[in-house]
Design an enzyme around this catalytic site. Structure first.
Site, PDB file in Angstrom:
ATOM      1  N   ASP A   7       0.876  -1.170   0.000  1.00  0.00           N
ATOM      2  CA  ASP A   7       0.000   0.000   0.000  1.00  0.00           C
ATOM      3  C   ASP A   7       0.910   1.215   0.000  1.00  0.00           C
ATOM      4  OD1 ASP A   7      -2.358   1.622   0.340  1.00  0.00           O
ATOM      5  OD2 ASP A   7      -1.821   1.862   2.439  1.00  0.00           O
ATOM      6  N   SER A   8       0.318   2.376  -0.239  1.00  0.00           N
ATOM      7  CA  SER A   8       1.090   3.608  -0.153  1.00  0.00           C
ATOM      8  C   SER A   8       1.572   3.862   1.279  1.00  0.00           C
ATOM      9  CB  SER A   8       0.231   4.780  -0.623  1.00  0.00           C
ATOM     10  OG  SER A   8      -0.969   4.812   0.119  1.00  0.00           O
ATOM     11  N   TYR A  39      -0.617   8.322  -2.521  1.00  0.00           N
ATOM     12  CA  TYR A  39      -0.689   8.044  -3.955  1.00  0.00           C
ATOM     13  C   TYR A  39      -1.927   8.721  -4.570  1.00  0.00           C
ATOM     14  CZ  TYR A  39       2.665   4.048  -3.810  1.00  0.00           C
ATOM     15  OH  TYR A  39       3.775   3.235  -3.689  1.00  0.00           O
ATOM     16  N   GLY A  40      -2.894   8.992  -3.706  1.00  0.00           N
ATOM     17  CA  GLY A  40      -4.204   9.444  -4.194  1.00  0.00           C
ATOM     18  C   GLY A  40      -4.208  10.784  -4.891  1.00  0.00           C
ATOM     19  N   CYS A  71      -4.260  -1.214  -1.839  1.00  0.00           N
ATOM     20  CA  CYS A  71      -4.427   0.225  -2.025  1.00  0.00           C
ATOM     21  C   CYS A  71      -5.395   0.388  -3.189  1.00  0.00           C
ATOM     22  CB  CYS A  71      -3.074   0.845  -2.359  1.00  0.00           C
ATOM     23  SG  CYS A  71      -3.147   2.581  -2.828  1.00  0.00           S
ATOM     24  N   ASN A  72      -6.472   1.104  -2.941  1.00  0.00           N
ATOM     25  CA  ASN A  72      -7.450   1.280  -4.021  1.00  0.00           C
ATOM     26  C   ASN A  72      -6.885   2.098  -5.165  1.00  0.00           C
ATOM     27  OD1 ASN A  72     -10.450   0.444  -3.114  1.00  0.00           O
ATOM     28  ND2 ASN A  72      -9.186   0.981  -1.354  1.00  0.00           N
ATOM     29  N   THR A  73      -6.034   3.061  -4.822  1.00  0.00           N
ATOM     30  CA  THR A  73      -5.480   3.927  -5.856  1.00  0.00           C
ATOM     31  C   THR A  73      -4.593   3.106  -6.793  1.00  0.00           C
ATOM     32  OG1 THR A  73      -5.488   5.660  -4.174  1.00  0.00           O
ATOM     33  CG2 THR A  73      -4.262   6.109  -6.181  1.00  0.00           C
ATOM     34  N   GLU A 151      -4.750   8.974   9.916  1.00  0.00           N
ATOM     35  CA  GLU A 151      -3.344   8.927  10.325  1.00  0.00           C
ATOM     36  C   GLU A 151      -3.126   9.583  11.678  1.00  0.00           C
ATOM     37  OE1 GLU A 151      -0.547   9.615   7.248  1.00  0.00           O
ATOM     38  OE2 GLU A 151      -1.333   7.832   6.241  1.00  0.00           O
ATOM     39  N   CYS A 183     -11.031   3.163  -0.225  1.00  0.00           N
ATOM     40  CA  CYS A 183      -9.688   3.558   0.183  1.00  0.00           C
ATOM     41  C   CYS A 183      -9.387   2.737   1.427  1.00  0.00           C
ATOM     42  CB  CYS A 183      -9.637   5.054   0.511  1.00  0.00           C
ATOM     43  SG  CYS A 183      -8.091   5.574   1.289  1.00  0.00           S
ATOM     44  N   THR A 184      -8.207   2.155   1.478  1.00  0.00           N
ATOM     45  CA  THR A 184      -7.943   1.219   2.573  1.00  0.00           C
ATOM     46  C   THR A 184      -7.707   1.920   3.923  1.00  0.00           C
ATOM     47  OG1 THR A 184      -5.668   1.064   1.738  1.00  0.00           O
ATOM     48  CG2 THR A 184      -7.168  -0.732   1.196  1.00  0.00           C
ATOM     49  N   HIS A 185      -7.632   3.233   3.927  1.00  0.00           N
ATOM     50  CA  HIS A 185      -7.630   3.948   5.212  1.00  0.00           C
ATOM     51  C   HIS A 185      -9.031   3.964   5.847  1.00  0.00           C
ATOM     52  CE1 HIS A 185      -3.737   5.668   4.121  1.00  0.00           C
ATOM     53  NE2 HIS A 185      -3.682   6.289   5.286  1.00  0.00           N
TER      54      HIS A 185
HETATM   55  N1  DGL Z   1      -4.540   3.610   0.930  1.00  0.00           N
HETATM   56  C1  DGL Z   1      -4.759   4.449  -0.219  1.00  0.00           C
HETATM   57  C2  DGL Z   1      -5.926   3.906  -1.054  1.00  0.00           C
HETATM   58  O1  DGL Z   1      -6.495   2.910  -0.733  1.00  0.00           O
HETATM   59  C3  DGL Z   1      -5.081   5.871   0.192  1.00  0.00           C
HETATM   60  C4  DGL Z   1      -3.946   6.720   0.640  1.00  0.00           C
HETATM   61  C5  DGL Z   1      -3.195   7.397  -0.481  1.00  0.00           C
HETATM   62  O2  DGL Z   1      -3.692   8.370  -1.064  1.00  0.00           O
HETATM   63  O3  DGL Z   1      -2.088   6.947  -0.741  1.00  0.00           O
HETATM   64  O4  DGL Z   1      -6.276   4.470  -2.041  1.00  0.00           O
END
Ligand code: DGL
Length: 260
Positions: A7-8, A39-40, A71-73, A151, A183-185
């Site tokens: 993930d990011s 990454y988003g 990571c969804n992105t 975070e 988004c995994t957050h």
């Molecule tokens: N964990 C990232 C996702 O699932 C979000 C955080 C990011 O922007 O890197 O998209």
């Protein structure tokens, strides 16, 4: 069998936790690219390049046989590229989330929240339309402020609640019955959202990914080695790691540029 997860940053630990709980004997290597999070807000080119570098590190160092893009992105832009490049099974989080949303939505009105890049890619809209034979109405909303709230561990804070209302009230009022946490957050904010919108089905792909892994014929014959790596120091990572996982030491590594 050894699998890699990347993930990011910290978000993918929500996926790591679920997989670790369900596949106790699996060797798991997690990489959080904390030097380059988020990454988003990046372009497709950079998201793909970073994804190639993360995957290559896990493949070269641990001989992983499958990769989870937690990571969804990165899942929105790089799953096919990674599969074509490295010739191992690659499981992203978008398709499992889309499939689950199609299963649980009764009124065929689905909301998707995610990073700007995930929303821009329309990955969920495409995945939902390719899965469902019915016409499904999908509304998307980028929610970039949720990442820093997670975070900072402001998981049940009045400010987080206010921002969630700003982001989600209109979408909920428009009649969605299902909301994908794209988004995994965001799974860490699920209790807050469930409290605010008790009638909405909330889809967390970290929960449904286990079902997809079971279909991948994973052999549970390893020792259950667990390793976590980051590309830079990250206070958020330390805090969240303790909430989400067993106490696994975190090692800092450097990624090499991927040049093909
Ligand atoms: N964990 C990232 C996702 O699932 C979000 C955080 C990011 O922007 O890197 O998209």
């Amino acid at each position: 069998m050894a699998i890699g997860i990347f993930d990011s940053g910290v978000g993918g630990l929500t996926v790591y936790r679920t997989v670790a709980e369900n596949f106790k004997e699996l060797d798991m290597y997690y990489l959080g690219d904390t030097a380059r999070v988020p990454y988003g807000s990046r372009s497709k080119d950079n998201i793909q390049q970073y994804s190639l570098e993360c995957a290559k590190y896990l493949i070269d160092n641990f001989n992983i046989e499958a990769l989870i893009v937690a990571c969804n992105t990165a899942s929105s832009f790089a799953v096919e590229l990674l599969e074509e490049t490295f010739k191992i099974p690659v499981l992203g989080v978008v398709n499992p989330g889309a499939l689950q949303a199609v299963r649980v939505s009764k009124n065929k009105n689905i909301g998707v929240i995610g990073t700007r890049a995930t929303v821009r890619s329309e990955s969920y809209v495409k995945a939902i339309n390719s899965i469902s034979e019915d016409e499904i109405h999908v509304i998307q909303k980028p929610c970039p402020l949720f990442v820093p709230f997670v975070e900072e561990l402001m998981l049940d804070h009045p400010a987080t609640r206010m921002v969630a209302g700003e982001y989600l009230n209109q979408m909920v009022d428009s009649g969605i019955d299902t909301l994908i946490l794209g988004c995994t957050h965001y799974p860490l904010l699920k209790p807050l959202m469930k409290g605010m919108f008790p009638d909405i089905n909330i889809v967390d792909s970290s929960e449904v990914i286990v079902e997809h892994l079971k279909n991948m014929d994973i052999k549970k014959n390893e020792k259950g080695i667990r390793r976590i790596f980051v590309t830079d120091e990250s206070p958020a990572f330390e805090k969240l790691k303790n909430i989400l996982s067993e106490d696994i030491p975190v090692k800092r590594i450097r990624l090499e540029p991927y040049c093909g």
